[in-house]
Write an enzyme that holds these catalytic residues in place. Structure first.
Site, PDB file in Angstrom:
ATOM      1  CD  GLU A 162       0.744  -6.591   9.409  1.00 23.16           C
ATOM      2  OE1 GLU A 162       1.397  -8.040   9.474  1.00 23.16           O
ATOM      3  OE2 GLU A 162       0.781  -6.515   7.949  1.00 23.16           O
ATOM      4  CE  LYS A 181       0.343 -11.869   8.223  1.00 24.18           C
ATOM      5  NZ  LYS A 181       1.282 -11.000   8.046  1.00 24.18           N
ATOM      6  CB  CYS A 208      -1.046  -8.234   6.663  1.00 25.83           C
ATOM      7  SG  CYS A 208      -0.662  -7.434   4.820  1.00 25.83           S
TER       8      CYS A 208
END
Length: 291
Positions: free
Chosen positions: A43, A116, A153
């Site tokens: 990331e 995300k 994540c």
């Protein structure tokens, strides 16, 4: 293709964006030389993890997607004949930014991006200051070597995200991540946190009968206050670790995945078959209050 060679690049970063990009490219070449067909970078690999503070200057790190970094990586993907999964800080327009992963096919084609969905706001992880939650939904990417799903994540803590991506046809689920320990923290807490992180993602592999690949950064950042814990890993569809990286070293590793195993596990342990989709409507509520 039944068998796919997946490359994981676990690396440390500096404050120099171009230096980080070139390092990632060099390590992608190393992975390809080891036989990788799909290479996953961690990331926000072009910078230090800047979300440790709320600093307007950090918005200068963002770029368009597609843009300069994807252009450079598309050329590398085409040259090497590999798929590249690249997590970047996206500037969508003035004042609108996302934590985004681009997927580049083995012929250098830009396949698209995933933004995300789940954005944390914790001490040293002030992501809500920088990132607008994703609005593209969950996605899969039909690459030359496999249909892949990408989450990022904080998404890893949500079984709903993994389930939906798997139901869309993902054969492998990738998680580029950036997570670590406060160096002031005791060892028992460190161990417990890492184990929870790994266990959660392995559970997605079991519940959905697919391989999961998680790639984390490594090294000390934030003036030594944060140790990114590495520990990148690959899980088979029953949660067995096929590979686990160290907590302290940079690593480039290639793991062969046999995608036929999905059918084997889903047939013998038919969790998808036995889903009661008629009973799941309450999951769309924030909380189920009693009347």
């Amino acid at each position: 293709m039944s068998k796919v060679q997946v490359g994981l690049v676990q690396m440390s970063c500096t404050a120099n964006k171009e230096e980080n990009l070139q390092k990632a490219i060099a390590k992608t070449r190393e992975a390809a030389a080891k036989g990788a067909q799909i290479v996953c970078l961690q990331e926000l690999f072009t910078s230090l993890y800047f979300c440790d503070e709320e600093n307007y200057d950090n918005f200068l790190l963002a770029e368009a997607i597609p843009g300069p970094s994807t252009e450079a990586l598309c050329a590398v993907a085409k040259e090497l004949g590999v798929v590249i999964i690249a997590s970047l800080f996206e500037k969508r327009t003035q004042g609108l930014y996302h934590n985004t992963t681009a997927v580049l096919d083995a012929d250098g084609t830009y396949l698209g991006k995933y933004r995300k969905m789940h954005i944390p706001d914790d001490p040293a992880y002030y992501e809500k200051f920088y990132f607008t939650p994703g609005d593209l939904g969950y996605k899969i990417f039909k690459t030359k070597f496999a249909n892949i799903g990408v989450l990022i994540c904080w998404d890893q803590w949500y079984p709903e995200a993994a389930r939906i991506t798997a139901l869309m046809g993902a054969e492998i689920l990738f998680y580029p991540t950036a997570i670590g320990w406060a160096t002031s923290q005791d060892e028992a807490t460190n161990t417990e946190q890492y184990n929870a992180w790994q266990t959660m993602q392995r559970s997605h592999a079991v519940a959905n009968g697919i391989h999961v690949v998680s790639v984390n950064r490594v090294g000390l950042e934030q003036n030594g206050a944060m140790q990114f814990w590495g520990g990148s890993f690959v899980s088979n569809p029953f949660g067995t670790l096929l590979y686990k990286a160290t907590h302290t070293e940079e690593e480039v590793y290639v793991q062969e995945l046999d995608l036929k195993k999905t059918d084997q596990y889903r047939t013998h342990w038919p969790f998808l078959r036995d889903r009661r989709i008629d009973s799941y409507q309450p999951i769309t509520k924030r909380y189920i209050d009693e009347d």
